[in-house]
Design a protein around this motif. Structure first.
Motif, PDB file in Angstrom:
ATOM      1  N   THR A 297      -1.969 -13.500  23.456  1.00 26.10           N
ATOM      2  CA  THR A 297      -2.608 -14.550  22.656  1.00 26.10           C
ATOM      3  C   THR A 297      -3.745 -13.918  21.873  1.00 26.10           C
ATOM      4  O   THR A 297      -4.381 -12.951  22.334  1.00 26.10           O
ATOM      5  N   THR A 298      -4.027 -14.462  20.726  1.00 21.62           N
ATOM      6  CA  THR A 298      -4.987 -13.838  19.826  1.00 21.62           C
ATOM      7  C   THR A 298      -6.408 -13.919  20.360  1.00 21.62           C
ATOM      8  O   THR A 298      -6.903 -14.997  20.691  1.00 21.62           O
ATOM      9  N   THR A 299      -7.066 -12.768  20.444  1.00 18.99           N
ATOM     10  CA  THR A 299      -8.489 -12.731  20.789  1.00 18.99           C
ATOM     11  C   THR A 299      -9.332 -12.397  19.553  1.00 18.99           C
ATOM     12  O   THR A 299     -10.506 -12.736  19.495  1.00 18.99           O
ATOM     13  N   ASP A 300      -8.740 -11.707  18.608  1.00 23.49           N
ATOM     14  CA  ASP A 300      -9.371 -11.393  17.322  1.00 23.49           C
ATOM     15  C   ASP A 300      -8.308 -11.658  16.267  1.00 23.49           C
ATOM     16  O   ASP A 300      -7.246 -11.049  16.279  1.00 23.49           O
ATOM     17  N   LYS A 301      -8.578 -12.583  15.373  1.00 25.62           N
ATOM     18  CA  LYS A 301      -7.556 -13.006  14.403  1.00 25.62           C
ATOM     19  C   LYS A 301      -7.112 -11.885  13.480  1.00 25.62           C
ATOM     20  O   LYS A 301      -6.013 -11.918  12.933  1.00 25.62           O
ATOM     21  N   GLY A 302      -7.940 -10.892  13.263  1.00 26.90           N
ATOM     22  CA  GLY A 302      -7.549  -9.792  12.395  1.00 26.90           C
ATOM     23  C   GLY A 302      -7.280 -10.268  10.977  1.00 26.90           C
ATOM     24  O   GLY A 302      -8.085 -10.993  10.386  1.00 26.90           O
ATOM     25  N   LEU A 303      -6.147  -9.869  10.429  1.00 31.34           N
ATOM     26  CA  LEU A 303      -5.795 -10.214   9.052  1.00 31.34           C
ATOM     27  C   LEU A 303      -5.761 -11.722   8.834  1.00 31.34           C
ATOM     28  O   LEU A 303      -6.096 -12.208   7.746  1.00 31.34           O
ATOM     29  N   ALA A 304      -5.394 -12.484   9.861  1.00 30.67           N
ATOM     30  CA  ALA A 304      -5.338 -13.942   9.728  1.00 30.67           C
ATOM     31  C   ALA A 304      -6.704 -14.542   9.430  1.00 30.67           C
ATOM     32  O   ALA A 304      -6.804 -15.606   8.805  1.00 30.67           O
ATOM     33  N   GLY A 305      -7.764 -13.868   9.836  1.00 27.01           N
ATOM     34  CA  GLY A 305      -9.103 -14.331   9.509  1.00 27.01           C
ATOM     35  C   GLY A 305      -9.398 -14.246   8.026  1.00 27.01           C
ATOM     36  O   GLY A 305     -10.311 -14.917   7.524  1.00 27.01           O
ATOM     37  N   VAL A 306      -8.626 -13.441   7.331  1.00 27.01           N
ATOM     38  CA  VAL A 306      -8.780 -13.288   5.871  1.00 27.01           C
ATOM     39  C   VAL A 306      -7.787 -14.176   5.130  1.00 27.01           C
ATOM     40  O   VAL A 306      -8.151 -14.879   4.180  1.00 27.01           O
ATOM     41  N   THR A 307      -6.522 -14.184   5.589  1.00 28.55           N
ATOM     42  CA  THR A 307      -5.470 -14.921   4.868  1.00 28.55           C
ATOM     43  C   THR A 307      -5.337 -16.362   5.323  1.00 28.55           C
ATOM     44  O   THR A 307      -4.802 -17.196   4.582  1.00 28.55           O
ATOM     45  N   GLY A 308      -5.769 -16.654   6.573  1.00 26.94           N
ATOM     46  CA  GLY A 308      -5.591 -17.993   7.120  1.00 26.94           C
ATOM     47  C   GLY A 308      -4.179 -18.279   7.606  1.00 26.94           C
ATOM     48  O   GLY A 308      -3.866 -19.412   7.978  1.00 26.94           O
ATOM     49  N   LEU A 309      -3.329 -17.253   7.650  1.00 29.83           N
ATOM     50  CA  LEU A 309      -1.931 -17.426   8.041  1.00 29.83           C
ATOM     51  C   LEU A 309      -1.742 -17.096   9.519  1.00 29.83           C
ATOM     52  O   LEU A 309      -2.138 -16.017   9.987  1.00 29.83           O
ATOM     53  N   ALA A 310      -1.097 -18.008  10.259  1.00 32.64           N
ATOM     54  CA  ALA A 310      -0.826 -17.760  11.674  1.00 32.64           C
ATOM     55  C   ALA A 310       0.057 -16.538  11.861  1.00 32.64           C
ATOM     56  O   ALA A 310      -0.044 -15.837  12.869  1.00 32.64           O
ATOM     57  N   THR A 311       0.923 -16.267  10.892  1.00 35.42           N
ATOM     58  CA  THR A 311       1.820 -15.105  10.983  1.00 35.42           C
ATOM     59  C   THR A 311       1.072 -13.776  10.862  1.00 35.42           C
ATOM     60  O   THR A 311       1.663 -12.716  11.094  1.00 35.42           O
TER      61      THR A 311
END
Length: 404
Positions: A297-311
């Motif tokens: 499960t995500t602990t750091d969103k990484g790229l999703a924190g920039v794009t907003g995409l769950a994928t």
């Protein structure tokens, strides 16, 4: 009252008889005048550029070669050259990189003059930090591990930071300066601060034609210096250079040991290690951010924190493995302290995250793949990774701190 006509008469007679002497004398006067104006001395302080720089900096009389290095053949192939992210508006130059080198190591870029870019990117560690998280200008800790800057030139999509939030390297270099944990500066305060320093008056004039300090010039020079950090003189490079032509990753290289060659084969073979699927070309670098199964499960969103995409959750930039033996701890959060732990993660510890990269999934499933490498194979992969250490690079004076 009569001496002026006499001098005029004498001069006319002399010129008619010896015209060449007069012309030569005039040329000498003109040459002397030109030579006098071509000076590197500040007319206000009567101090030469060399003297100004020497008060603070150890710089060579002629700039180091940053712009025209001779790369080995395996750096000249299409897949590597196509990954070059240098924009046409900011090619690497010797003077620009020299200015960038000074900026990179200058603690004046932080709010309280305690932190430079080079404080968190150590040359001896391939321009990363041996600490899990880096110290900021007031003692705070960064949220992620400091990434190696070696071969940043060849990150194909040109985006930077672990979450790729910087669209270009030119954007990236200004962000830590303004970060309120890292360096705590504002660009509005930085420009006049640097403008007041004598050595920047010289360096900006030498590089850009005048002494004006701008954020664009700071950005461009820092980016040039970082793009010049190309590592290409490791044991592995020497082994490749000793071949007569292109080599198959499964073939043995004469310059490597039996164990190192085995490690190279396991690293490259999709049916065994398959590491080269994400760390591609002989630079062993990624092309985009990926989820490598660190967490279910995500602990750091990484790229999703920039794009907003769950994928994009849990996706992070894939750095070069050049000098990887020097860059511990590993991963965006520095959770692994040894290469053995990294190898074991991919061997048996990958988690089945929804955004997990397909290359890390068991065929036909959404479950994480187990590599089932033997102890000898895991040791061999590490032996091969050690051949990527470039001692020339980490000791090269042109990348070192220039401040006295």
């Amino acid at each position: 009252m009569y001496h002026l006509p006499f001098i005029s008469y004498f001069f006319d007679r002399f010129f008619m008889k010896y015209p060449n002497y007069i012309i030569a004398f005039a040329c000498l006067c003109l040459l002397a005048s030109c030579t006098k104006t071509e000076s590197t001395t500040d007319p206000q302080s009567n101090t030469s550029d060399t003297e100004v720089l020497a008060k603070t900096l150890n710089l060579p009389s002629e700039p180091y070669n940053y712009s025209n290095i001779t790369l080995p053949n395996h750096f000249q192939v299409r897949p590597v050259q196509d990954a070059n992210n240098t924009p046409s508006t900011n090619p690497v130059t010797d003077l620009g990189s020299t200015l960038g080198r000074v900026l990179f190591y200058d603690k004046n870029l932080s709010a309280n003059n305690t932190i430079a870019c080079g404080s968190c990117h150590l040359q001896s560690k391939s321009f990363t930090d041996p600490a899990q998280f880096s110290d900021g200008f007031e003692g705070g800790k960064t949220g992620r591990h400091s990434m190696s800057l070696a071969n940043a030139l060849f990150y194909e999509n040109g985006k930077f930071f672990w979450d790729e939030r910087a669209a270009t390297l030119e954007d990236q270099v200004l962000m830590p300066i303004q970060d309120q944990i890292e360096m705590g500066m504002t660009l509005e305060n930085l420009v006049p601060k640097l403008q007041a320093l004598d050595y920047y008056k010289v360096l900006f004039r030498q590089t850009y034609g005048d002494t004006t300090v701008t954020t664009e010039r700071i950005s461009k020079s820092l980016a040039q210096f970082i793009r010049s950090m190309v590592s290409y003189q490791s044991k592995y490079d020497e082994a490749l250079n000793g071949q007569n032509g292109p080599t198959n990753p499964g073939a043995n290289l004469t310059g490597l040991t039996t164990e190192e060659n085995l490690g190279r084969q396991v690293f490259s073979d999709p049916a065994r290690g398959g590491c080269a699927g994400c760390h591609s070309t002989d630079l062993f670098i990624g092309r985009e951010a990926l989820n490598n199964g660190l967490d279910a499960t995500t602990t750091d969103k990484g790229l999703a924190g920039v794009t907003g995409l769950a994928t994009d959750e849990g996706k992070f930039k894939v750095p070069s493995l050049r000098n990887v033996a020097l860059t511990a701890p590993y991963m965006h959060d520095g959770r692994f302290t040894t290469l053995e732990q990294v190898i074991e993660h991919y061997n048996s510890g990958v988690k089945a995250h929804p955004a997990l990269d397909n290359r890390l999934k068991a065929p036909g499933t959404n479950q994480a793949k187990k590599l089932n490498l033997t102890a000898a194979e895991k040791t061999a992969v590490i032996a091969f990774l050690n051949t990527l250490t470039d001692n020339t690079f980490i000791n090269d004076e042109k990348f070192a701190d220039p401040f006295k």
